[in-house]
Design an enzyme around this catalytic site. Structure first.
Site, PDB file in Angstrom:
ATOM      1  N   LYS A 267       0.846  -1.201   0.000  1.00  0.00           N
ATOM      2  CA  LYS A 267       0.000   0.000   0.000  1.00  0.00           C
ATOM      3  C   LYS A 267       0.877   1.245   0.000  1.00  0.00           C
ATOM      4  O   LYS A 267       1.701   1.430   0.892  1.00  0.00           O
ATOM      5  CB  LYS A 267      -0.924  -0.007   1.219  1.00  0.00           C
ATOM      6  CG  LYS A 267      -1.705   1.294   1.430  1.00  0.00           C
ATOM      7  CD  LYS A 267      -2.648   1.215   2.632  1.00  0.00           C
ATOM      8  CE  LYS A 267      -3.287   2.571   2.946  1.00  0.00           C
ATOM      9  NZ  LYS A 267      -4.165   2.540   4.131  1.00  0.00           N
ATOM     10  N   ASP A 272      -2.529  10.123   3.932  1.00  0.00           N
ATOM     11  CA  ASP A 272      -3.934   9.752   4.076  1.00  0.00           C
ATOM     12  C   ASP A 272      -4.655  10.763   4.956  1.00  0.00           C
ATOM     13  O   ASP A 272      -4.621  10.664   6.182  1.00  0.00           O
ATOM     14  CB  ASP A 272      -4.041   8.343   4.671  1.00  0.00           C
ATOM     15  CG  ASP A 272      -5.494   7.887   4.819  1.00  0.00           C
ATOM     16  OD1 ASP A 272      -6.391   8.566   4.275  1.00  0.00           O
ATOM     17  OD2 ASP A 272      -5.713   6.844   5.468  1.00  0.00           O
ATOM     18  N   LYS A 279     -10.048  12.848   8.384  1.00  0.00           N
ATOM     19  CA  LYS A 279      -9.603  12.376   9.698  1.00  0.00           C
ATOM     20  C   LYS A 279      -9.568  13.542  10.677  1.00  0.00           C
ATOM     21  O   LYS A 279      -9.402  14.688  10.270  1.00  0.00           O
ATOM     22  CB  LYS A 279      -8.183  11.798   9.577  1.00  0.00           C
ATOM     23  CG  LYS A 279      -8.118  10.434   8.927  1.00  0.00           C
ATOM     24  CD  LYS A 279      -6.695   9.915   8.929  1.00  0.00           C
ATOM     25  CE  LYS A 279      -6.609   8.551   8.262  1.00  0.00           C
ATOM     26  NZ  LYS A 279      -7.320   7.492   8.982  1.00  0.00           N
ATOM     27  N   ASP A 290       1.526   6.138   5.745  1.00  0.00           N
ATOM     28  CA  ASP A 290       0.569   5.230   5.117  1.00  0.00           C
ATOM     29  C   ASP A 290       1.116   4.565   3.848  1.00  0.00           C
ATOM     30  O   ASP A 290       0.401   3.843   3.160  1.00  0.00           O
ATOM     31  CB  ASP A 290      -0.741   5.980   4.841  1.00  0.00           C
ATOM     32  CG  ASP A 290      -1.969   5.099   4.998  1.00  0.00           C
ATOM     33  OD1 ASP A 290      -1.854   4.007   5.585  1.00  0.00           O
ATOM     34  OD2 ASP A 290      -3.049   5.498   4.519  1.00  0.00           O
ATOM     35  N   ASP A 349     -12.213   7.219   3.818  1.00  0.00           N
ATOM     36  CA  ASP A 349     -11.009   6.933   4.602  1.00  0.00           C
ATOM     37  C   ASP A 349     -10.646   5.448   4.551  1.00  0.00           C
ATOM     38  O   ASP A 349      -9.560   5.059   4.972  1.00  0.00           O
ATOM     39  CB  ASP A 349     -11.226   7.389   6.057  1.00  0.00           C
ATOM     40  CG  ASP A 349      -9.921   7.536   6.820  1.00  0.00           C
ATOM     41  OD1 ASP A 349      -8.853   7.481   6.172  1.00  0.00           O
ATOM     42  OD2 ASP A 349      -9.977   7.706   8.049  1.00  0.00           O
ATOM     43  N   GLU A 351      -9.530   3.822   2.151  1.00  0.00           N
ATOM     44  CA  GLU A 351      -8.999   3.955   0.790  1.00  0.00           C
ATOM     45  C   GLU A 351      -7.955   2.899   0.461  1.00  0.00           C
ATOM     46  O   GLU A 351      -7.736   2.590  -0.710  1.00  0.00           O
ATOM     47  CB  GLU A 351      -8.394   5.355   0.601  1.00  0.00           C
ATOM     48  CG  GLU A 351      -6.940   5.522   1.056  1.00  0.00           C
ATOM     49  CD  GLU A 351      -6.730   5.307   2.546  1.00  0.00           C
ATOM     50  OE1 GLU A 351      -7.718   5.383   3.292  1.00  0.00           O
ATOM     51  OE2 GLU A 351      -5.581   5.032   2.971  1.00  0.00           O
ATOM     52  N   ARG A 353      -7.879  -0.339   0.864  1.00  0.00           N
ATOM     53  CA  ARG A 353      -8.444  -1.500   0.185  1.00  0.00           C
ATOM     54  C   ARG A 353      -8.840  -1.162  -1.259  1.00  0.00           C
ATOM     55  O   ARG A 353      -8.862  -2.026  -2.125  1.00  0.00           O
ATOM     56  CB  ARG A 353      -9.630  -2.043   0.997  1.00  0.00           C
ATOM     57  CG  ARG A 353     -10.741  -1.056   1.191  1.00  0.00           C
ATOM     58  CD  ARG A 353     -11.686  -1.433   2.338  1.00  0.00           C
ATOM     59  NE  ARG A 353     -11.151  -1.062   3.648  1.00  0.00           N
ATOM     60  CZ  ARG A 353     -11.768  -1.302   4.799  1.00  0.00           C
ATOM     61  NH1 ARG A 353     -12.914  -1.945   4.814  1.00  0.00           N
ATOM     62  NH2 ARG A 353     -11.219  -0.942   5.942  1.00  0.00           N
TER      63      ARG A 353
HETATM   64  N1  BES Z   1      -4.325   4.337   6.975  1.00  0.00           N
HETATM   65  C1  BES Z   1      -5.494   4.106   7.725  1.00  0.00           C
HETATM   66  C2  BES Z   1      -5.295   3.051   8.804  1.00  0.00           C
HETATM   67  C3  BES Z   1      -4.570   3.491  10.040  1.00  0.00           C
HETATM   68  C4  BES Z   1      -5.197   4.273  10.975  1.00  0.00           C
HETATM   69  C5  BES Z   1      -3.291   3.059  10.279  1.00  0.00           C
HETATM   70  C6  BES Z   1      -4.531   4.642  12.126  1.00  0.00           C
HETATM   71  C7  BES Z   1      -2.635   3.411  11.421  1.00  0.00           C
HETATM   72  C8  BES Z   1      -3.255   4.214  12.358  1.00  0.00           C
HETATM   73  C9  BES Z   1      -6.620   3.613   6.816  1.00  0.00           C
HETATM   74  O1  BES Z   1      -6.629   4.131   5.553  1.00  0.00           O
HETATM   75  C10 BES Z   1      -7.888   4.019   7.464  1.00  0.00           C
HETATM   76  O2  BES Z   1      -8.137   5.182   7.557  1.00  0.00           O
HETATM   77  N2  BES Z   1      -8.672   3.045   7.890  1.00  0.00           N
HETATM   78  C11 BES Z   1      -9.908   3.321   8.553  1.00  0.00           C
HETATM   79  C12 BES Z   1     -10.934   2.343   8.039  1.00  0.00           C
HETATM   80  C13 BES Z   1     -12.325   2.652   8.467  1.00  0.00           C
HETATM   81  C14 BES Z   1     -12.814   3.927   7.834  1.00  0.00           C
HETATM   82  C15 BES Z   1     -13.217   1.495   8.097  1.00  0.00           C
HETATM   83  C16 BES Z   1      -9.698   3.133  10.053  1.00  0.00           C
HETATM   84  O3  BES Z   1      -8.990   2.211  10.452  1.00  0.00           O
HETATM   85  O4  BES Z   1     -10.209   3.940  10.801  1.00  0.00           O
HETATM   86 ZN    ZN Z   2      -4.825   4.711   4.804  1.00  0.00          ZN
HETATM   87 MN    MN Z   3      -7.671   5.970   5.448  1.00  0.00          MN
END
Ligand code: BES
Ligand code: ZN
Ligand code: MN
Length: 507
Positions: A267, A272, A279, A290, A349, A351, A353
């Protein structure tokens, strides 16, 4: 830093410093005892006077010890012998390196590598020693105008082994350790670079440079190429940003020409923001990390190339920013992925996947032996496993076990979670084939369930490194994980590769 392996008696080493361990309470290690005898119980006297208890994290530097050829002897506290395991071994080496850097000496001869670590062989100890040294000395100060210079850094380290018969295994392990360390350093540097420097274009440039320096094949696809391929979910993430997206393909052709490749997919979200599902502000800077999955793919390919692993490996990096610009994808938008499956984007968010699913469809063309994706995918994984274990999910148990074993052997551990169909229900959408989020329960699993819908044609595993790719707080910085796990996985695969492939060579 220059490294070498040796077997020989500690009192006879002509070196700026000989490093030996002391267990708590006041028990000399085998090498320390040899030094002690040569020095007419000088070390025992020091211990008896109470100047060195052997507590972990402590050390004592001695100058001009009589009966010893080296200029200095460094005693390193090891903690209790019964409790001396991997973590303690690594910590002792880190202490030794830090102390050696404080002395005026040019080189060090380290006997800590002779210590017993339960269930770990010489190769493990040497590999880890090389890694710990490089990790301890790592600095990311290229963007600071004033650097903290070490006055007289150590330049040469010798790791000692007990028996001459161990020398060749130790030398192999040293080369592996240094290759892994070089891969980790690349992964850390890329991770630590800020989003305004480390853009998708920058990652593509780094991939090209790596290809040139290590003899890898490389292709960079840009937006127009991706449009032609129908990578619409990937492109839907890129819509909110002014930075052009890049799709990187790297090839290490170490194996037989017909042999199926192992494909690594990382990835590469270089920042992000969450997109329209923005966020919250605190710690948002950490979303520059990210792209650590992408960085680990570049690092692992570098390590594989340095070791000339006789195996075919392909590294794939879908890369873009996730930003909330005027053309950004909106919650509720429905996109047709490269696979033809439609996705309702309920949260912009989620994104990672979306860029991975098109990459996972793209890799079908390589007829892969197996595919492993590496992604900072879910905050839920940090909640589940903290900063210790990487999350592992797979559609094939043998592959899962291989990765778990590689994690154990490299001390870069992963923990498996279930990828049962029962969780797929959470991804139901009223308007498309699937939604891109599955609600709060089991967030790491539903993210993997989403990816699983794009990986049915091959053996696949997913590593969620959201908790392990970087550290927050005072020690903020990329860790270089899971380069050790991935490299070990490739080493193990190369060792059992069919005999037709060229034999493993080393320069
Ligand atoms: N890059 C983030 C995941 C992440 C969050 C990694 C905090 C490390 C610390 C990912 O893109 C994301 O935002 N995931 C969301 C998914 C949700 C919206 C289903 C998450 O984990 O909040
Ligand atoms: Zn992300
Ligand atoms: Mn995200």
């Amino acid at each position: 830093m220059e490294f070498s392996i040796k077997s020989g008696s500690p009192e006879k080493q002509r070196s700026a410093c000989v490093v030996v361990g002391v267990f708590e309470p006041r028990k000399l290690s085998a090498a320390a005892e040899i030094v002690d005898n040569a020095a007419h119980q000088f070390l025992s006297d020091i211990l008896r006077r109470g100047d060195m208890e052997g507590k972990a994290g402590t050390s004592l530097l001695l100058h001009g010890v009589s009966g010893v050829e080296a200029d200095r002897v460094l005693l390193v506290g090891l903690g209790k012998e019964r409790e001396f395991r991997e973590k303690e071994y690594r910590a002792a080496l880190a202490t030794a390196v830090r102390q050696l850097n404080e002395t005026g000496g040019f080189d060090g001869t380290v006997y800590l590598t002779e210590l017993n670590v339960k269930k770990r062989d010489v190769a493990w100890k040497i590999r880890q020693a090389a890694l710990v040294v490089q990790e301890t000395l790592y600095r990311f100060d290229r963007l600071k105008s004033k650097k903290d210079e070490v006055r007289r850094p150590v330049r040469k380290l010798t790791f000692c082994v007990t028996r001459r018969s161990e020398l060749s295994a130790a030398e192999n392990a040293l080369a592996e350790g240094l290759a892994i360390a070089a891969g980790m350093e690349l992964a850390k540097d890329l991770g630590n670079l800020p989003g305004n420097i480390c853009t998708p274009t920058y990652l593509a440039e780094q991939a090209k440079q790596l290809a040139t320096s290590q003899g890898l094949g490389v292709d960079i696809l840009d937006r127009a190429d991706m449009e032609k391929l129908g990578m619409n979910t990937l492109l839907s993430v890129a819509r909110g940003s002014h930075e052009p997206p890049k799709f990187i393909v790297l090839r290490h052709a170490g194996g037989a020409s017909g042999a199926k490749p192992v494909v690594l997919v990382g990835k590469g979200i270089t920042f992000d923001s969450g997109g329209i599902s923005l966020k919250p502000g605190p710690e948002m800077d950490e979303m520059k990390y990210d792209m650590c999955g992408a960085a680990s793919v570049l690092g692992t390919l570098k390590a594989a190339a340095l070791m000339k692993l006789p195996i075919n490996v392909i590294g794939i990096i879908p890369s873009t920013e996730n930003m909330p610009g005027g053309s950004a994808t909106k919650p509720g938008d429905i996109i047709t992925s490269m696979s033809g499956q439609t996705v309702e984007i309920l949260n912009t968010d989620a994104e990672g996947r979306l860029i991975l699913c098109d990459a996972l469809t793209y890799v079908e063309r390589f007829d892969p032996e197996c595919v492993v994706d590496i992604a900072t995918l879910t905050g839920a994984c940090v909640i589940a496993l903290g900063h210790v274990a990487t999350g592992l999910l797979a559609n094939n148990e043998a592959l899962a076990k291989e990765l778990l074993d590689a994690g154990h052997h490299s001390y870069d551990r992963a923990w498996q979670m279930p990828l049962w169909d029962d969780y797929q229900e959470q991804l139901k959408s009223n308007f498309a084939d699937m939604a891109n989020i599955g609600g709060r329960p089991a967030g790491t699993i539903t993210a993997a369930c989403f990816l699983a819908r794009f990986t049915e044609k091959y053996h696949w595993a997913h590593l969620d490194i959201a908790g392990t790719a970087w550290r927050s707080g005072k020690e903020k910085g990329a860790t270089g994980r899971p380069v050790p796990l991935l490299t070990h996985f490739l080493i193990d695969r190369a060792n059992r590769a069919p005999k037709t492939s060229s034999k493993r060579k080393r320069e």
